[in-house]
Motif scaffolding. Structure first.
Motif, PDB file in Angstrom:
ATOM      1  N   PRO A   1       4.052  43.342 -48.534  1.00 52.67           N
ATOM      2  CA  PRO A   1       5.480  43.439 -48.871  1.00 52.67           C
ATOM      3  C   PRO A   1       6.176  42.100 -48.680  1.00 52.67           C
ATOM      4  N   LYS A   2       7.064  41.787 -49.588  1.00 48.68           N
ATOM      5  CA  LYS A   2       7.824  40.542 -49.571  1.00 48.68           C
ATOM      6  C   LYS A   2       9.214  40.808 -48.981  1.00 48.68           C
TER       7      LYS A   2
ATOM      8  N   PRO B   1      -1.405  60.158 -50.201  1.00 49.08           N
ATOM      9  CA  PRO B   1      -0.896  58.796 -50.215  1.00 49.08           C
ATOM     10  C   PRO B   1      -1.185  58.062 -48.912  1.00 49.08           C
ATOM     11  N   ALA B   2      -1.363  56.755 -49.036  1.00 54.07           N
ATOM     12  CA  ALA B   2      -1.647  55.922 -47.879  1.00 54.07           C
ATOM     13  C   ALA B   2      -0.411  55.789 -47.008  1.00 54.07           C
ATOM     14  N   ALA B   3      -0.609  55.277 -45.790  1.00 51.30           N
ATOM     15  CA  ALA B   3       0.519  55.036 -44.891  1.00 51.30           C
ATOM     16  C   ALA B   3       1.422  53.968 -45.477  1.00 51.30           C
ATOM     17  N   PRO B   4       2.699  53.980 -45.100  1.00 54.32           N
ATOM     18  CA  PRO B   4       3.617  52.982 -45.649  1.00 54.32           C
ATOM     19  C   PRO B   4       3.171  51.576 -45.333  1.00 54.32           C
ATOM     20  N   ALA B   5       3.429  50.663 -46.276  1.00 55.95           N
ATOM     21  CA  ALA B   5       2.969  49.293 -46.130  1.00 55.95           C
ATOM     22  C   ALA B   5       3.810  48.512 -45.147  1.00 55.95           C
ATOM     23  N   ALA B   6       5.052  48.894 -44.949  1.00 55.97           N
ATOM     24  CA  ALA B   6       5.916  48.124 -44.068  1.00 55.97           C
ATOM     25  C   ALA B   6       7.075  49.003 -43.648  1.00 55.97           C
ATOM     26  N   ALA B   7       7.710  48.594 -42.558  1.00 54.17           N
ATOM     27  CA  ALA B   7       8.944  49.178 -42.064  1.00 54.17           C
ATOM     28  C   ALA B   7       8.723  50.606 -41.590  1.00 54.17           C
ATOM     29  N   ASP B   8       9.792  51.380 -41.453  1.00 51.46           N
ATOM     30  CA  ASP B   8       9.719  52.639 -40.732  1.00 51.46           C
ATOM     31  C   ASP B   8       9.264  53.805 -41.579  1.00 51.46           C
ATOM     32  N   ALA B   9       9.390  53.745 -42.871  1.00 51.09           N
ATOM     33  CA  ALA B   9       8.962  54.818 -43.768  1.00 51.09           C
ATOM     34  C   ALA B   9       8.940  54.230 -45.159  1.00 51.09           C
ATOM     35  N   PRO B  10       8.165  54.834 -46.083  1.00 46.93           N
ATOM     36  CA  PRO B  10       8.134  54.285 -47.440  1.00 46.93           C
ATOM     37  C   PRO B  10       9.472  54.442 -48.142  1.00 46.93           C
TER      38      PRO B  10
ATOM     39  N   PRO C   1       7.719  38.212 -59.316  1.00 46.09           N
ATOM     40  CA  PRO C   1       9.002  38.884 -59.515  1.00 46.09           C
ATOM     41  C   PRO C   1       9.169  40.226 -58.799  1.00 46.09           C
ATOM     42  N   LEU C   2       8.131  40.728 -58.127  1.00 44.69           N
ATOM     43  CA  LEU C   2       8.145  42.121 -57.678  1.00 44.69           C
ATOM     44  C   LEU C   2       8.231  42.247 -56.157  1.00 44.69           C
ATOM     45  N   LEU C   3       8.095  43.464 -55.660  1.00 46.55           N
ATOM     46  CA  LEU C   3       8.287  43.739 -54.235  1.00 46.55           C
ATOM     47  C   LEU C   3       7.068  43.425 -53.393  1.00 46.55           C
ATOM     48  N   PHE C   4       5.873  43.414 -54.012  1.00 46.64           N
ATOM     49  CA  PHE C   4       4.629  43.144 -53.301  1.00 46.64           C
ATOM     50  C   PHE C   4       3.940  41.938 -53.937  1.00 46.64           C
ATOM     51  N   ASN C   5       3.335  41.094 -53.117  1.00 47.23           N
ATOM     52  CA  ASN C   5       2.678  39.903 -53.641  1.00 47.23           C
ATOM     53  C   ASN C   5       1.296  40.234 -54.199  1.00 47.23           C
TER      54      ASN C   5
ATOM     55  N   VAL D   1       4.141  47.043 -59.757  1.00 50.01           N
ATOM     56  CA  VAL D   1       3.911  47.277 -58.338  1.00 50.01           C
ATOM     57  C   VAL D   1       3.716  45.960 -57.601  1.00 50.01           C
ATOM     58  N   SER D   2       2.763  45.146 -58.054  1.00 50.24           N
ATOM     59  CA  SER D   2       2.500  43.872 -57.370  1.00 50.24           C
ATOM     60  C   SER D   2       2.575  42.710 -58.355  1.00 50.24           C
ATOM     61  N   ASP D   3       2.817  41.528 -57.795  1.00 51.34           N
ATOM     62  CA  ASP D   3       2.987  40.328 -58.613  1.00 51.34           C
ATOM     63  C   ASP D   3       1.778  40.033 -59.494  1.00 51.34           C
ATOM     64  N   GLN D   4       0.588  40.401 -59.050  1.00 58.73           N
ATOM     65  CA  GLN D   4      -0.615  39.984 -59.773  1.00 58.73           C
ATOM     66  C   GLN D   4      -0.707  40.578 -61.173  1.00 58.73           C
ATOM     67  N   TYR D   5      -0.050  41.722 -61.403  1.00 57.89           N
ATOM     68  CA  TYR D   5      -0.126  42.353 -62.714  1.00 57.89           C
ATOM     69  C   TYR D   5       1.161  42.222 -63.519  1.00 57.89           C
ATOM     70  N   SER D   6       2.104  41.423 -63.051  1.00 55.88           N
ATOM     71  CA  SER D   6       3.381  41.331 -63.755  1.00 55.88           C
ATOM     72  C   SER D   6       3.238  40.653 -65.108  1.00 55.88           C
TER      73      SER D   6
END
Length: 484
Positions: free
Chosen positions: A348-349, A39-48, A339-343, A322-327
């Motif tokens: 990350p939103k 898995p890739a590194a976390p996208a934001a903040a201190d840990a996924p 509507p989601l957590l990632f744009n 996962v992301s807004d583009q496929y909602s």
């Protein structure tokens, strides 16, 4: 906890994964490469998110589409990195798995399962019996009662049996009631009557004895006629000895409209002895989304997380994508989206940070890695509580609530617990109700609008038996308030 199981049909027929499926899974994993296995590194903040959820013994999941997992490496990266649970968005629905009678296609379902297993994600099987996304041969089959029951049994046996021992939860029956609490007019209800639900639960219990068996629906997040129908049905199923383990509250929400009774609703289902999960969470916004709307969305996500985490029987929150583009939202609700957590660009939103904070992370992108940081206590609201005019058996209370958010409230619900057994006898400036120690005050018709920075004051009389300790915590629309 698995509630009483009865009505067995003998030794179940099993359709476990074959070597060919395992070979296909290896090919799929090789196709995605590091996106799946490293898995890739976390996208934001201190840990996924999943790291914090794992430490809490909680599940934070996402609905995943096999085609995006195969064709979009960023999508696969986030799906693997951030979530410790997964739901197949469409791959296990009837039209996908059995498009023609007794002709099964598990290609996308197998691909989804291989991804989830490669990334150590718990799986919610979705869904076995549903009125929607049915192939025409089922929906328009004009079956007799016995024939449709046989069709349903064969489908459940083949699908649930194929993944027996690999699925944590099955959404066995999906969206079976209308908004007023009456039965939905599906082919299953028309032909088999309401017993089709108990039949489907028993059939799934035989096909996959280790999986938990759930019901699932939208617009049952708060206490209302539809959620009442599920409450009564589940109570009846338990009394009949039908296997039932949980209820999924989908939570497809409109920005700023988290039901004030969400936590109360979760608690009453948990009190039946079953588990509860938020299974399809998204919060749609009128487009284009402004920063203030995104911040309100973050508060809504936090409200839902807090409501679930506050109840011991609420085990998971799953976002529907996962992301807004496929909602699914923009194609279904004209002019609404995000509507989601990632744009759309996988950034990350504010909603992501809100979920991160609810799980114990910092949510501020500082990367300090301190998993012990508590959720913020200032909150979007502040409460000033006072007890005055006390007498031997009662008192008068007053509560002033201040809206610390950036946007006006359009309707509010304040909740708190009395620690000394106090009981509300009457109140003013709100609609008051009490269940056990939990008190709920909801706006009246004239004071539901509270501007940013504005306040509303409510009051009540209450009785007590000698103890009158003050409440220690308050929530407004499901979000924690600071107490002065």
């Amino acid at each position: 906890m698995r509630l009483a199981r009865s009505g067995g049909r003998g030794t179940p027929r099993r359709h476990r994964a074959t070597p060919a499926r395992r070979a296909a899974g290896a090919a799929f994993a090789a196709l995605l490469g590091a996106a799946v296995l490293v898995p890739a590194a976390p996208a934001a903040a201190d840990a996924p998110l999943r790291d914090h959820a794992d430490q809490m013994g909680f599940e934070i999941g996402a609905a995943l589409a096999a085609n995006h997992l195969q064709n979009d490496s960023q999508y696969a990266d986030l799906a693997a990195t951030e979530f410790n649970a997964a739901t197949p968005e469409n791959a296990m629905k009837w039209e996908s798995t059995e498009p023609s009678r007794n002709q099964f296609d598990f290609g996308n379902a197998d691909a989804f399962m291989d991804f989830a297993q490669a990334n150590n994600q718990k799986v919610r099987g979705h869904t076995l019996v549903w009125h929607n996304q049915l192939p025409s041969w089922v929906e328009n089959g004009n079956f007799s009662e016995s024939e449709l029951r046989s069709v349903m049994e064969n489908h459940i046996d083949r699908v649930a049996g194929r993944y027996a021992g690999e699925i944590a939860y099955w959404d066995v029956a999906n969206e079976i009631f209308l908004g007023d609490g009456s039965w939905r007019d599906s082919v299953f209800y028309r032909t088999l009557g309401p017993d089709f639900v108990a039949d489907a639960l028993r059939m799934t219990a035989e096909a996959d004895p280790n999986a938990e068996l759930w019901l699932n629906d939208y617009s049952i997040d708060g206490v209302n006629a539809k959620s009442d129908a599920y409450y009564n049905l589940i109570r009846d199923l338990i009394a009949q000895g039908v296997p039932i383990d949980g209820i999924g509250l989908q939570a497809h929400l409109i920005n700023g409209q988290v039901p004030g009774s969400l936590q109360q609703n979760i608690q009453r289902f948990a009190d039946l002895g079953i588990k509860v999960a938020i299974t399809e969470l998204d919060v749609r916004i009128e487009m284009p989304a402004s920063q203030s709307e995104l911040e309100q969305q973050a508060r809504d996500y936090r409200s839902v997380m807090d409501a679930c985490l506050a109840v011991d029987g609420c085990v998971a929150v799953t976002v529907w994508g996962v992301s807004d583009q496929y909602s699914w939202v923009p194609d279904t609700f004209e002019g609404q989206g995000a509507p989601l957590l990632f744009n759309d660009s996988y950034q990350p939103k504010p909603a992501y940070d809100a979920v991160h904070e609810a799980l114990g992370g910092t949510g501020d992108g500082d990367g300090d890695g301190d998993d012990d940081d508590p959720p913020p206590t200032s909150g979007p609201c502040a409460v000033d509580y006072s007890a005055a005019n006390e007498w031997s058996t009662g008192f008068t209370g007053q509560i002033t609530v201040t809206n610390n958010g950036d946007t006006a409230l359009d309707g509010w619900s304040l909740e708190f617990d009395f620690p000394s057994g106090q009981q509300i006898t009457n109140g003013w400036n709100a609609e008051w109700s009490q269940s056990g120690s939990t008190v709920t005050a909801t706006n009246t018709g004239w004071n539901g609008a509270v501007p940013a920075g504005g306040s509303v004051t409510v009051g009540f009389n209450a009785s007590h038996d000698g103890g009158n300790a003050e409440p220690e915590a308050f929530t407004l629309n499901g979000q924690s308030c600071s107490v002065s």
